[in-house]
Enzyme design. Structure first.
Site, PDB file in Angstrom:
ATOM      1  N   LEU A  40       0.809  -1.191  -0.023  1.00 14.26           N
ATOM      2  CA  LEU A  40      -0.080  -0.013   0.084  1.00 14.26           C
ATOM      3  C   LEU A  40       0.889   1.258  -0.136  1.00 14.26           C
ATOM      4  CD1 LEU A  40      -2.801  -0.891   2.475  1.00 14.26           C
ATOM      5  CD2 LEU A  40      -3.213  -0.439   0.325  1.00 14.26           C
ATOM      6  N   ASP A  41       0.553   2.223  -0.766  1.00  7.96           N
ATOM      7  CA  ASP A  41       1.423   3.620  -0.691  1.00  7.96           C
ATOM      8  C   ASP A  41       1.326   4.145   0.549  1.00  7.96           C
ATOM      9  OD1 ASP A  41      -0.859   5.343  -0.679  1.00  7.96           O
ATOM     10  OD2 ASP A  41      -0.731   5.211  -2.894  1.00  7.96           O
ATOM     11  N   ALA A  42       2.153   5.148   0.880  1.00  9.34           N
ATOM     12  CA  ALA A  42       2.082   5.535   2.009  1.00  9.34           C
ATOM     13  C   ALA A  42       0.820   6.605   2.560  1.00  9.34           C
ATOM     14  CB  ALA A  42       3.197   6.463   2.184  1.00  9.34           C
TER      15      ALA A  42
END
Length: 182
Positions: A40-42
């Site tokens: 998952l991206d930040a």
């Protein structure tokens, strides 16, 4: 061969190596030899699966396995039927066309934890919640999909990967649980 379910908080990098400005998975989980099965991206929150079993990691994350992933998405605006239909149909994003997915509007989830920091919200712009279930997961795909239909993403939370859900394993951000992979 542990399988770890982790509720990744907003702003945490989905990696174990140190990051100069942000927390990483290593700040929450101290189990040697495990790796995320997908990322998952930040700017996204929610369910991440981690394992030390390469075969299981492949089963969980390889695009050919078509593992369903469900996201709840707070968007700017109110979707109409045409926007929901476009989200569910193959959608040309320029560099690739998405696979069909299941897209629907939902009520604001009462069970969802507050985000820290809170989302940006304009007083004169309503927000809505969508549930999207995809069988692929390209970089920033959900955000790009909602933007393409005129509904910019404000908050993105993955709530399920296959049969593993935050409903069945109610973890708060930063919490994790070891489960049976079968």
């Amino acid at each position: 061969m542990p399988l770890i379910l982790f509720n990744k908080p907003y702003s945490v990098m989905c990696q174990f190596s140190p990051h100069p400005d942000r927390q990483t998975l290593g700040d929450y989980i101290a189990i040697p030899g495990i790796y995320p099965a997908g990322r998952l991206d930040a700017d996204s929150e929610g369910l991440v699966l981690l394992t030390d079993d390469g075969k299981l990691q492949h089963e969980l994350s390889h695009p050919e396995r078509k593992q369903a992933k469900t996201y709840i998405v707070q968007v700017e605006g109110k979707p109409d039927a045409a926007q929901l239909a476009r989200l569910g149909a193959p959608l040309d994003l320029g560099d690739f066309t998405t696979q069909p997915c299941h897209a629907r509007q939902i009520a604001a989830p009462e069970w969802l934890w507050p985000r820290n920091p809170p989302i940006r919200q304009r007083a004169n712009s309503p927000t809505s919640w969508l549930a999207l279930t995809l069988t692929e997961g390209k970089n920033r795909q959900v955000r790009r999909m909602t933007a393409a239909v005129g509904l910019p993403t404000l908050r993105l939370v993955r709530i399920a990967i296959g049969s593993f859900t935050l409903e069945n394993y109610p973890l708060l951000p930063g919490e994790w649980q070891e489960v049976d992979a079968n």
